[in-house]
Design a protein around this motif. Structure first.
Motif, PDB file in Angstrom:
ATOM      1  N   LEU A  69     -54.810  -3.695  15.106  1.00 39.24           N
ATOM      2  CA  LEU A  69     -53.889  -4.587  14.228  1.00 39.24           C
ATOM      3  C   LEU A  69     -53.081  -5.536  15.305  1.00 39.24           C
ATOM      4  CD1 LEU A  69     -52.825  -5.771  11.211  1.00 39.24           C
ATOM      5  CD2 LEU A  69     -50.984  -3.790  11.894  1.00 39.24           C
ATOM      6  N   ARG A 109     -50.171  -0.996   7.920  1.00 37.05           N
ATOM      7  CA  ARG A 109     -50.869   0.147   8.713  1.00 37.05           C
ATOM      8  C   ARG A 109     -51.373   1.025   7.661  1.00 37.05           C
ATOM      9  NH1 ARG A 109     -47.603  -2.302  12.111  1.00 37.05           N
ATOM     10  NH2 ARG A 109     -48.248  -2.150  14.124  1.00 37.05           N
ATOM     11  N   LEU A 118     -54.796  -0.226   6.319  1.00 41.29           N
ATOM     12  CA  LEU A 118     -55.754   0.014   7.414  1.00 41.29           C
ATOM     13  C   LEU A 118     -56.231   1.410   7.615  1.00 41.29           C
ATOM     14  CD1 LEU A 118     -54.396  -2.551  10.266  1.00 41.29           C
ATOM     15  CD2 LEU A 118     -56.619  -2.523   9.215  1.00 41.29           C
ATOM     16  N   LEU A 142     -56.919  -9.180   6.573  1.00 38.81           N
ATOM     17  CA  LEU A 142     -56.536  -7.986   6.243  1.00 38.81           C
ATOM     18  C   LEU A 142     -56.843  -7.918   4.429  1.00 38.81           C
ATOM     19  CD1 LEU A 142     -55.285  -5.059   6.304  1.00 38.81           C
ATOM     20  CD2 LEU A 142     -53.060  -5.803   5.872  1.00 38.81           C
ATOM     21  N   ASP A 167     -49.600  -7.760  15.130  1.00 37.46           N
ATOM     22  CA  ASP A 167     -48.721  -7.712  14.222  1.00 37.46           C
ATOM     23  C   ASP A 167     -48.131  -9.256  14.149  1.00 37.46           C
ATOM     24  OD1 ASP A 167     -47.769  -4.878  13.455  1.00 37.46           O
ATOM     25  OD2 ASP A 167     -48.130  -4.970  15.640  1.00 37.46           O
ATOM     26  N   VAL A 188     -57.752  -6.768  13.236  1.00 37.78           N
ATOM     27  CA  VAL A 188     -57.169  -7.277  12.072  1.00 37.78           C
ATOM     28  C   VAL A 188     -55.871  -8.122  12.373  1.00 37.78           C
ATOM     29  CG1 VAL A 188     -56.326  -6.412   9.767  1.00 37.78           C
ATOM     30  CG2 VAL A 188     -58.177  -5.307  11.060  1.00 37.78           C
TER      31      VAL A 188
END
Lengths: 421, 214
Positions: free
Chosen positions: A307, A324, A327, A410, A309, A384
């Motif tokens: 991921l 999170r 995910l 996402l 951020d 992502v």
């Protein structure tokens, strides 16, 4: 002082509040902020030291507004007046080499919010009309259409029609009394329209009513990026008017970094009152719907994923745990990169940098740092990226640097891994 | 009036007044500039964020430590050493007791003083050398940074020379530098010793309202 410099300095002094004053008074010139800035890390050029980017604003403060500046002026101890040449020299530092990502605040022993101060400093630059051409063009588009890319309702309608055909679920435009009004970013509409289909699937499953306004569908607020309070307010007002006209309960801020902060946190202050609706980020909403069991997860994506951020959503938006949790439900091989979370590296293109062609080379150098961070994990097949702007920066950067992994949003991932009803 | 008496009494009281009034004036001046009320519905507490911001920035983050370790060691070494000397050196306690507070507390043993002084000197010298050897710090440093470093260094150095209290003139020179340091303080970057709580606090309060993780 030239008329141009005076306009900038007057605006600097107007936007300097107690926060900025405390920052200017507390900086000990330790330079640690450089070590957090992707532009400095990528180039090792000291001029990219974040606190250095604020120097003209700090000079104006120390000369005109700081407590005890009167005594210091009598003793000749205040800095010289800010000049137009100086402002022009600093322009690339203020616009090209700051994504307002706020990573420097984390390392600063004084906790100085340099990103927020750059945002205020840009107000002075707009007042003096010292603004990069690329951003100016985006501002002109936004003023005309509401979208920095000039995306019209006709273009949006075509994308919606395409997504309706894909999903078989109609999207109701201007539905009065809907629970949610979704905003989209131009980059999503033109580059990643699958998100519209993803919303249709997710919201249908969750059983909530939603709509898109024909009058205000754009989330991007170029006024915030460029530093024009007037334009930022106009763009927020457009959304507020549409949402209140449609009598929706919530407005969804999309996977777009600064749009969330612009509407959720700055918006009420711009128009001078609280909204009659709640602003919710799409990640927050999906996390809430997931926890309520309204969008249960199905088969997980088995690719090795990490991921990114987005700074304005995670570090400066506070949505750290939500993506999170989503995910964890959506992929079986999720790995974090080093420094993941609030201290993660910026993609290099936020804060209007990606809309500024002059900054292209610098942006790519900063993105190379991001790419290294991902490559260091090893074997990543997909990243992502829950921000359309970051996603565009990723896709352009991966092309340039010939890296090979997929970049996904996402919302789309959550929709793809939704349990069949 | 002897030189020692002059620097310990009238000049010291003048310097202390400039220090106190100036520092207070500057802090109140910053606060009085004001912040606009935030109309966005809060997700968390601004007050809690103000406190959390102040505490959080005492602790360096691992992710940056390998890039900033010189500052971490130098900064902590200098500040801890300096505060240990200021508050726990025997002559200072005596001075605070007799001239200002009227109370006393245990002093550092001599070896403790030596260690604290070594940390303070090593840290300050590290930071000062870095100020002209590191390209980033060289670019952003100004005369105030250098004067503040030098004045503090001279206060510490003359303090060590006066430790034995063997000669009045050594003690007087130390007091003279202390007086100059106190007068310089409110006009300079030394003020960070006071304003840091506002800077960290305001950022922390903004973060706190937004429910942001610090």
């Amino acid at each position: 002082m030239s008329a141009v410099a005076k306009k900038a300095v007057d605006k600097f002094l107007e936007v300097i509040d107690a926060d900025v004053a405390a920052f200017a008074e507390s900086c000990v010139h330790c330079g640690e902020c450089a070590e957090a800035c992707h532009f400095y890390i990528a180039t090792k050029d000291p001029k990219y030291t974040p606190t250095y980017k604020l120097f003209p604003l700090v000079k104006a403060y120390k000369r005109h507004k700081a407590p005890l500046s009167g005594i210091k002026k009598m003793l000749g101890l205040v800095p010289a007046e800010v000049t137009e040449e100086e402002l022009r020299e600093w322009e690339p530092l203020v616009y090209d080499s700051c994504t307002m990502c706020g990573r420097c605040t984390l390392v600063c022993p004084m906790g100085i919010d340099i990103a927020g101060t750059i945002r205020k400093m840009r107000e002075g630059y707009v007042a003096a009309e010292i603004v990069p051409e690329g951003l100016m063009a985006a501002a002109v588009n936004a003023e005309r259409t509401g979208s920095p890319m000039g995306v019209t309702l006709k273009a949006l309608s075509a994308q919606i029609k395409h997504q309706e055909d894909e999903t078989g679920i109609p999207v109701e435009i201007d539905k009065k009394g809907a629970d949610y009004m979704a905003l989209l970013s131009s980059m999503e509409i033109m580059g990643f329209p699958e998100i519209i289909g993803a919303y249709s699937k997710l919201f249908k499953q969750a059983g909530l009513t939603w709509t898109i306004s024909s009058k205000a569908f754009e989330a991007t607020n170029v006024g915030v990026q460029i530093g024009s309070g007037k334009m930022a307010k106009m763009l927020v007002q457009r959304v507020v008017d549409a949402a209140e006209e449609l009598e929706v309960k919530h407005v969804i801020s999309p996977e777009c970094g600064h749009a969330y902060g612009a509407l959720r946190w700055a918006g009420p202050n711009m128009i001078g009152r609280e909204f009659s609706f709640k602003v919710v980020h799409i990640i927050e909403l999906l996390d809430q719907l997931r926890s309520e069991g309204r969008i249960p997860a199905g088969d997980k994506d088995t690719r090795r994923m990490t991921l990114h951020d987005p700074c304005q959503i995670i570090r400066r938006g506070g949505l750290l745990a939500e993506p999170r949790r989503l995910l964890d439900d959506s992929c079986s091989d999720f790995v974090e990169m080093e420094g993941a979370g609030i201290a993660n590296l910026c993609c290099g293109g936020g804060g209007g940098v990606s809309a500024n062609p002059r900054a292209e080379e610098l942006q790519l150098a900063a993105f190379a740092q991001k790419l290294k961070q991902i490559n260091d994990i090893g074997g990543v097949e997909a990243v992502v990226v829950p921000c359309a702007n970051c996603r565009t920066v990723f896709e352009d950067g991966l092309d340039e640097l010939e890296a090979d992994f997929e970049v996904i949003g996402l919302g789309e991932l959550v929709a793809e891994t939704l349990a069949a009803k | 009036m002897s030189f020692l008496k002059f620097v310990e009494e009238p000049l010291f009281y003048f310097a202390a007044a400039v220090f106190l009034i100036g520092a207070l004036w500057r802090v109140i001046g910053i606060i009085r500039i004001g912040r606009k009320p935030d109309l966005a519905p809060a997700k968390g507490s601004g007050t809690a964020g103000f406190i959390a911001g102040n505490l959080r920035h005492f602790v360096p983050r691992n992710i940056f430590a390998k890039r900033t370790w010189i500052h971490i060691i130098g900064g902590y070494g200098f500040h801890f050493g300096l505060f240990a000397l200021l508050l726990f050196a025997a002559p200072h306690i005596k001075f605070f007791d007799e001239r200002i507070l009227g109370i006393s507390w245990p002093a550092l043993p001599r070896w403790g003083f030596i260690i604290a002084a070594q940390f303070a000197f090593a840290g300050l010298i590290m930071l000062w050398v870095r100020r002209f050897s590191d390209p980033v710090m060289r670019l952003i440093a100004d005369w105030d940074d250098h004067i503040s470093s030098w004045l503090t260094f001279l206060v510490m150095l003359t303090g060590c020379l006066a430790l034995q209290e063997s000669h009045d003139i050594l003690k007087a020179i130390h007091m003279l530098f202390v007086d100059v340091w106190l007068i310089y303080f409110p006009f300079s970057r030394l003020m960070h010793a006071v304003t840091f709580f506002l800077s960290r606090g305001y950022t922390g309060a903004t973060y706190g309202r937004k429910g942001m993780t610090l």
